[in-house]
Motif scaffolding. Structure first.
Motif, PDB file in Angstrom:
ATOM      1  N   MET A   1       1.010  -1.208  -0.002  1.00 48.64           N
ATOM      2  CA  MET A   1      -0.106  -0.030  -0.016  1.00 48.64           C
ATOM      3  C   MET A   1       0.792   1.425   0.023  1.00 48.64           C
ATOM      4  N   LYS A   2       0.586   2.166  -0.642  1.00 49.04           N
ATOM      5  CA  LYS A   2       1.395   3.400  -0.866  1.00 49.04           C
ATOM      6  C   LYS A   2       0.895   4.245   0.114  1.00 49.04           C
ATOM      7  N   LYS A   3       2.014   4.904   0.667  1.00 47.60           N
ATOM      8  CA  LYS A   3       1.909   6.058   1.607  1.00 47.60           C
ATOM      9  C   LYS A   3       1.468   7.393   1.244  1.00 47.60           C
ATOM     10  N   THR A   4       0.646   7.985   1.750  1.00 52.04           N
ATOM     11  CA  THR A   4       0.277   9.481   1.261  1.00 52.04           C
ATOM     12  C   THR A   4       1.232  10.397   1.990  1.00 52.04           C
ATOM     13  N   VAL A   5       1.753  11.223   1.462  1.00 50.01           N
ATOM     14  CA  VAL A   5       2.644  12.146   1.872  1.00 50.01           C
ATOM     15  C   VAL A   5       1.927  13.586   1.944  1.00 50.01           C
ATOM     16  N   THR A   6       1.780  14.359   2.966  1.00 56.36           N
ATOM     17  CA  THR A   6       1.491  15.620   3.234  1.00 56.36           C
ATOM     18  C   THR A   6       2.526  16.467   3.291  1.00 56.36           C
ATOM     19  N   THR A   7       2.245  17.697   2.493  1.00 53.59           N
ATOM     20  CA  THR A   7       3.065  18.861   2.775  1.00 53.59           C
ATOM     21  C   THR A   7       2.331  19.855   3.383  1.00 53.59           C
ATOM     22  N   LYS A   8       3.078  20.630   4.274  1.00 52.27           N
ATOM     23  CA  LYS A   8       2.550  21.619   5.235  1.00 52.27           C
ATOM     24  C   LYS A   8       3.570  22.593   5.320  1.00 52.27           C
ATOM     25  N   GLN A   9       3.235  23.928   5.376  1.00 56.15           N
ATOM     26  CA  GLN A   9       4.016  24.990   5.539  1.00 56.15           C
ATOM     27  C   GLN A   9       3.862  25.661   7.073  1.00 56.15           C
ATOM     28  N   LEU A  10       5.003  25.728   7.550  1.00 56.41           N
ATOM     29  CA  LEU A  10       4.605  26.104   9.167  1.00 56.41           C
ATOM     30  C   LEU A  10       5.545  27.425   9.314  1.00 56.41           C
ATOM     31  N   GLU A  11       4.941  28.468  10.097  1.00 50.35           N
ATOM     32  CA  GLU A  11       5.466  29.832  10.494  1.00 50.35           C
ATOM     33  C   GLU A  11       6.121  29.382  11.691  1.00 50.35           C
ATOM     34  N   VAL A  12       7.546  29.586  11.607  1.00 52.43           N
ATOM     35  CA  VAL A  12       8.260  29.374  12.920  1.00 52.43           C
ATOM     36  C   VAL A  12       8.904  30.569  13.342  1.00 52.43           C
ATOM     37  N   PRO A  13       8.385  30.986  14.682  1.00 51.69           N
ATOM     38  CA  PRO A  13       9.340  32.342  15.166  1.00 51.69           C
ATOM     39  C   PRO A  13      10.846  31.879  15.327  1.00 51.69           C
ATOM     40  N   VAL A  14      11.570  32.785  15.126  1.00 51.37           N
ATOM     41  CA  VAL A  14      12.981  32.310  15.143  1.00 51.37           C
ATOM     42  C   VAL A  14      13.505  31.954  16.370  1.00 51.37           C
ATOM     43  N   GLY A  15      12.801  32.515  17.641  1.00 48.75           N
ATOM     44  CA  GLY A  15      13.158  31.971  18.781  1.00 48.75           C
ATOM     45  C   GLY A  15      12.834  30.654  18.961  1.00 48.75           C
ATOM     46  N   ALA A  16      11.946  29.997  18.372  1.00 45.64           N
ATOM     47  CA  ALA A  16      11.835  28.573  18.513  1.00 45.64           C
ATOM     48  C   ALA A  16      12.295  27.693  17.337  1.00 45.64           C
ATOM     49  N   LEU A  17      13.085  28.134  16.547  1.00 48.61           N
ATOM     50  CA  LEU A  17      13.865  27.488  15.363  1.00 48.61           C
ATOM     51  C   LEU A  17      14.594  26.379  15.807  1.00 48.61           C
ATOM     52  N   ILE A  18      15.419  26.648  16.736  1.00 46.07           N
ATOM     53  CA  ILE A  18      16.362  25.433  16.974  1.00 46.07           C
ATOM     54  C   ILE A  18      15.562  24.224  17.735  1.00 46.07           C
ATOM     55  N   GLU A  19      14.602  24.388  18.520  1.00 44.86           N
ATOM     56  CA  GLU A  19      13.652  23.426  18.880  1.00 44.86           C
ATOM     57  C   GLU A  19      12.937  22.692  17.783  1.00 44.86           C
ATOM     58  N   VAL A  20      12.261  23.473  16.946  1.00 47.13           N
ATOM     59  CA  VAL A  20      11.646  22.902  15.884  1.00 47.13           C
ATOM     60  C   VAL A  20      12.728  22.152  15.012  1.00 47.13           C
ATOM     61  N   ALA A  21      13.801  22.521  14.545  1.00 47.90           N
ATOM     62  CA  ALA A  21      14.817  22.113  13.806  1.00 47.90           C
ATOM     63  C   ALA A  21      15.263  20.651  14.475  1.00 47.90           C
ATOM     64  N   ARG A  51       1.401   9.656   7.293  1.00 47.17           N
ATOM     65  CA  ARG A  51       0.612   9.373   8.538  1.00 47.17           C
ATOM     66  C   ARG A  51       1.344   8.989   9.972  1.00 47.17           C
ATOM     67  N   ASP A  52       2.340   8.265   9.645  1.00 45.04           N
ATOM     68  CA  ASP A  52       3.143   7.904  10.606  1.00 45.04           C
ATOM     69  C   ASP A  52       3.867   9.004  11.461  1.00 45.04           C
ATOM     70  N   ASP A  53       4.123  10.206  10.648  1.00 41.63           N
ATOM     71  CA  ASP A  53       5.007  11.077  11.358  1.00 41.63           C
ATOM     72  C   ASP A  53       4.033  12.139  11.876  1.00 41.63           C
ATOM     73  N   ARG A  54       2.697  11.953  11.903  1.00 44.61           N
ATOM     74  CA  ARG A  54       1.725  13.179  12.584  1.00 44.61           C
ATOM     75  C   ARG A  54       2.088  13.535  13.807  1.00 44.61           C
ATOM     76  N   ASP A  55       2.463  12.616  14.721  1.00 46.42           N
ATOM     77  CA  ASP A  55       2.340  13.106  16.106  1.00 46.42           C
ATOM     78  C   ASP A  55       3.652  13.999  16.176  1.00 46.42           C
ATOM     79  N   THR A  56       4.871  13.668  15.366  1.00 43.39           N
ATOM     80  CA  THR A  56       5.832  14.696  15.490  1.00 43.39           C
ATOM     81  C   THR A  56       5.434  16.007  15.011  1.00 43.39           C
ATOM     82  N   ILE A  57       4.719  16.183  13.898  1.00 40.47           N
ATOM     83  CA  ILE A  57       4.243  17.506  13.393  1.00 40.47           C
ATOM     84  C   ILE A  57       3.554  17.934  14.417  1.00 40.47           C
TER      85      ILE A  57
END
Length: 83
Positions: A1-21, A51-57
């Motif tokens: 079964m083929k996995k569906t890939v979702t693309t999303k854009q996130l606006e990340v405040p510079v102060g949160a960039l290291i944690e997000v990265a 779908r497997d990565d949704r918790d991380t997102i």
């Protein structure tokens, strides 16, 4: 079964960039920086995940929300101290 890939854009405040990265890199989420906004001190990061990565997102989104809430609280405290 083929996995569906979702693309999303996130606006990340510079102060949160290291944690997000860190979250994206540790969990091997495909990402790239696609824009910056100097006026708002944000970086737009495009992520691709399945779908497997949704918790991380969700964890990334929570980190952004927590940073913004803390930032708003700091701004409120500054206003109070000006009185």
């Amino acid at each position: 079964m083929k996995k569906t890939v979702t693309t999303k854009q996130l606006e990340v405040p510079v102060g949160a960039l290291i944690e997000v990265a860190d979250l994206l890199i540790e969990n091997e989420i495909t990402h790239q920086m696609v824009a910056t906004d100097e006026d708002n001190d944000t970086v737009t990061i495009e992520v691709e995940y399945d779908r497997d990565d949704r918790d991380t997102i969700h964890e990334v989104e929570d980190a952004i929300d927590d940073y913004e809430a803390d930032d708003d609280e700091d701004a409120d405290n500054e206003e109070d101290s000006d009185k």
